[in-house]
Design an enzyme around this catalytic site. Sequence first.
Site, short mmCIF file in Angstrom:
data_model
loop_
_atom_site.label_atom_id
_atom_site.label_comp_id
_atom_site.label_asym_id
_atom_site.label_seq_id
_atom_site.Cartn_x
_atom_site.Cartn_y
_atom_site.Cartn_z
N GLU A 107 47.77 71.84 43.17
CA GLU A 107 47.13 72.87 42.36
C GLU A 107 47.45 72.75 40.88
O GLU A 107 46.78 73.35 40.04
CB GLU A 107 47.49 74.26 42.89
CG GLU A 107 46.85 74.56 44.24
CD GLU A 107 47.14 75.95 44.76
OE1 GLU A 107 48.07 76.59 44.23
OE2 GLU A 107 46.43 76.38 45.68
N GLU B 224 61.48 64.63 60.46
CA GLU B 224 62.38 65.45 59.65
C GLU B 224 63.85 65.17 59.95
O GLU B 224 64.72 65.54 59.17
CB GLU B 224 62.09 66.94 59.86
CG GLU B 224 62.51 67.51 61.20
CD GLU B 224 62.31 69.01 61.23
OE1 GLU B 224 63.33 69.71 61.37
OE2 GLU B 224 61.16 69.47 61.12
#
Length: 296
Positions: A82, A113
């Site tokens: 963004e 992870e």
Amino acid sequence: MLDKLTTELRNPRTMNLDEMSTLDILRTMNQEDESVLEAIDKQLSNIEKAVQFVIESFNNNGRLIYIGAGTSGRLGILDAVECVPTFGTDPEMVQGLIAGGNQAIYEAVEGAEDDAELGENDLKRIQLTDKDTVIGIAASGRTPYVIGALKYANSIQAKTVSISCNHNAEMSKYGDLAIELETGPEVLTGSTRLKAGTSQKIVLNMISTASMVGIGKVYQNFMVDLKPTNEKLEERSKRNIMEVTGVDYETANRYFEKSKQQVKVAIVMILLDCSYDEAVRKLESSKGFVRDAIAK
């Protein structure tokens, strides 16, 4: 170790969540979210320091790198992408990395992870340097992928920040700066996409926005470096020019085109009644700050 983390504890207010009415569930979730802002307020001084790290990186042609797994990784990517339309940044300037790569944006990648080496390798892949700031994000504060990334970033003397949602998080040991957002047990036990995720998103928004203000991407409270990539953003650009300079729509539209659709250039051209080339020079000499450009 999970039973020691507050983000994994049962919330005493929602023991009968499955028996609540829909309205009671929503009311309880809304009430629980009040703890998010309290947790952030306690960390404002550390968030300020993180912003200072990022501004220093930007001023030295460095980058802001978010890195995380699962929800945390997705939030970093969201904030990063963004920045491009909002502040007119190069996609390389703010980046989000997630354990398991792009596939993990949409679905879990098994074991990613838990791989500390993978975190290190992902930073090597983007050629991390000591000019960059790395922000590791993990609600638990113990994710090996993120810890591996922070360790590597430290080894090459990049600035490091850890953002977690537990006190004395393991990850905090590996950041130059630790932001611990203690939002408490979730409404739905262990679902850290809720309060923990909300707190992380707010803090990432704060860091990126304040950092962009700090490098001249904002004038007053207007986006003046936004990229007009669609009709809505073109109209927003023209409205910003109108609001700042007091001109009418037709004039704003004319200068928007004369400035090659660069809002800050159009503003300087109007306020100083100068040419495109002179406005660009003024902005270059003021390092992109409109306020300084129009004062000279």
